[in-house]
Design a protein around this motif. Structure first.
Motif, mmCIF file in Angstrom:
data_model
loop_
_atom_site.group_PDB
_atom_site.id
_atom_site.type_symbol
_atom_site.label_atom_id
_atom_site.label_comp_id
_atom_site.label_asym_id
_atom_site.label_seq_id
_atom_site.Cartn_x
_atom_site.Cartn_y
_atom_site.Cartn_z
ATOM 1 N N ALA A 1 47.672 40.305 54.047
ATOM 2 C CA ALA A 1 48.341 41.292 53.202
ATOM 3 C C ALA A 1 47.936 41.184 51.725
ATOM 4 O O ALA A 1 48.196 42.100 50.951
ATOM 5 C CB ALA A 1 49.850 41.146 53.331
ATOM 6 N N LEU A 2 47.309 40.102 51.338
ATOM 7 C CA LEU A 2 46.901 39.919 49.944
ATOM 8 C C LEU A 2 45.807 40.912 49.560
ATOM 9 O O LEU A 2 44.936 41.227 50.364
ATOM 10 C CB LEU A 2 46.382 38.494 49.720
ATOM 11 C CG LEU A 2 47.375 37.356 49.872
ATOM 12 C CD1 LEU A 2 46.649 36.017 49.748
ATOM 13 C CD2 LEU A 2 48.474 37.451 48.826
ATOM 14 N N HIS A 3 45.858 41.366 48.324
ATOM 15 C CA HIS A 3 44.811 42.243 47.800
ATOM 16 C C HIS A 3 43.838 41.385 47.004
ATOM 17 O O HIS A 3 43.774 41.454 45.785
ATOM 18 C CB HIS A 3 45.418 43.355 46.935
ATOM 19 C CG HIS A 3 46.323 44.261 47.714
ATOM 20 N ND1 HIS A 3 45.838 45.157 48.627
ATOM 21 C CD2 HIS A 3 47.666 44.369 47.732
ATOM 22 C CE1 HIS A 3 46.856 45.804 49.183
ATOM 23 N NE2 HIS A 3 47.971 45.341 48.648
ATOM 24 N N THR A 4 43.086 40.558 47.736
ATOM 25 C CA THR A 4 42.111 39.656 47.105
ATOM 26 C C THR A 4 40.782 39.770 47.844
ATOM 27 O O THR A 4 40.737 40.250 48.980
ATOM 28 C CB THR A 4 42.588 38.184 47.175
ATOM 29 O OG1 THR A 4 42.819 37.844 48.536
ATOM 30 C CG2 THR A 4 43.867 37.973 46.384
ATOM 31 N N PRO A 5 39.699 39.312 47.227
ATOM 32 C CA PRO A 5 38.389 39.377 47.882
ATOM 33 C C PRO A 5 38.364 38.553 49.181
ATOM 34 O O PRO A 5 39.108 37.581 49.341
ATOM 35 C CB PRO A 5 37.433 38.780 46.845
ATOM 36 C CG PRO A 5 38.140 38.892 45.544
ATOM 37 C CD PRO A 5 39.601 38.814 45.855
ATOM 38 N N SER B 1 50.378 36.747 56.096
ATOM 39 C CA SER B 1 50.588 36.903 54.651
ATOM 40 C C SER B 1 49.259 36.895 53.893
ATOM 41 O O SER B 1 49.113 37.595 52.894
ATOM 42 C CB SER B 1 51.537 35.833 54.116
ATOM 43 O OG SER B 1 50.986 34.546 54.238
ATOM 44 N N LYS C 1 40.232 34.991 50.763
ATOM 45 C CA LYS C 1 41.007 34.970 52.010
ATOM 46 C C LYS C 1 40.432 33.954 52.996
ATOM 47 O O LYS C 1 41.173 33.235 53.657
ATOM 48 C CB LYS C 1 41.030 36.365 52.647
ATOM 49 C CG LYS C 1 41.891 37.353 51.913
ATOM 50 C CD LYS C 1 41.894 38.689 52.625
ATOM 51 C CE LYS C 1 42.736 39.695 51.888
ATOM 52 N NZ LYS C 1 42.806 40.975 52.581
#
Length: 185
Positions: free
Chosen positions: A142-146, A139, A150
């Protein structure tokens, strides 16, 4: 062990000074055994890692001498030894301090984690946490973060889930490679 209340800032500082003194005393008094061993400190926990049981005996005797000079006592009830071979365990079974035998164990709780000293110990809890950690890692991927966020999430959620208050199991090289690949994604 330092004479201050637990959690007091002076308690930590004093234990650090005492631990440095212990480390130096081991080097000075037991040079040969010390050079073939590792002497580790964490807070008020002292650990001796040796390849030979006779080195453990020498370093435990030197530790008793050191704490005695400070007016302290080594607690055999709070201590344990371990060895990964049968002959070594038999030799360590007679190790004692002030007439109290230090138990030789195959697993123990250390700093909040159960540590298994033999490969044959099986942990269902660890397997469950490993599966939960893999789900969390998926999960996070799948995140759209820097990337830096993460990485923090992996340390805070995944690694904590793997290593907190459960039994630590010896990793095989293939396990380590698999986890490196997962984390490198």
């Amino acid at each position: 062990a330092s004479g201050f209340c637990e959690g007091d800032g002076l308690s930590v500082a004093t234990m650090l000074i005492v631990s440095q003194g212990w480390h130096s005393a081991m080097r000075l008094w037991e040079g040969a055994a010390f050079s073939l061993s590792r002497v580790l400190c964490y807070a008020d926990n002292w650990q001796l890692l040796c390849r030979a049981t006779q080195h453990i005996r020498k370093l435990v005797a030197a530790t008793c001498k050191f704490v005695d000079l400070l007016g302290m006592k080594l607690s055999p009830e709070k201590s344990h030894t371990w060895c990964n071979n049968k002959d070594g365990r038999a030799d360590l079974a007679s190790l004692s301090v002030d007439g109290v035998t230090i138990p030789c164990v195959l697993h123990a709780r250390d700093l909040g984690a159960g540590v298994s000293y033999v490969k044959s110990k099986n942990s269902k809890i660890f397997k469950q946490r490993e599966q939960a950690a893999i789900i969390d890692m998926s999960s996070i991927f799948a995140l759209h973060t820097p990337f830096r966020i993460k990485a923090r999430l992996i340390l805070g959620r995944v690694m904590a889930k793997l290593m907190t208050a459960c039994e630590l199991q010896p990793f095989t090289d293939s396990d380590l490679l698999r986890w490196r690949r997962l984390i490198a994604k």
